[in-house]
Design an enzyme around this catalytic site. Sequence first.
Site, PDB file in Angstrom:
ATOM      1  CG  ASN A  12       4.916  44.048  92.086  1.00 12.73           C
ATOM      2  OD1 ASN A  12       4.230  44.580  92.935  1.00 12.73           O
ATOM      3  ND2 ASN A  12       4.882  44.409  90.823  1.00 12.73           N
ATOM      4  NE  ARG A  49       5.977  47.497  91.847  1.00 15.46           N
ATOM      5  CZ  ARG A  49       6.798  47.248  90.840  1.00 15.46           C
ATOM      6  NH1 ARG A  49       8.023  46.824  91.064  1.00 15.46           N
ATOM      7  NH2 ARG A  49       6.407  47.416  89.588  1.00 15.46           N
TER       8      ARG A  49
END
Length: 96
Positions: free
Chosen positions: A44, A26
Site C-alpha cells: 500500500n 495485497r
Amino acid sequence: MTPIHDDATVARRVVVHGRVQGVFFRDTCRREATRLGVAGYIRNEPDGTVSAEFEGAPVAVDAMIAWMRQGPRHAVVDRADVEEISPSGREGFRVA
C-alpha cells in the site's frame, strides 16, 4: 496449477489507482503471484494506491498485470500504470 515458466525473465512495476486498499488486494495478489510462480512484492502507498513489482516469465507477468487491472472482488480499479523495469533476480513474493 503449475507455475508458468519459460527461458526469458521480465520485470514490471504496476501502480493501481481506485478503491484498492482495505479490500484484500495485497493478500489476494500474493496468492495469485505464488500460483503463477511470479516473484516480487506488493504494498500500500500513502496516496491510496497499491504498487507492485513482478518478475518472472513474460506470460506469467502479463497474467499478473491483467489480474491487477481487475483486482479482487471488492476492489474498484480505475487505472493501472505499468512500467518496464530490469529484472533483479528476485525470489518469492511478499506483501510489504
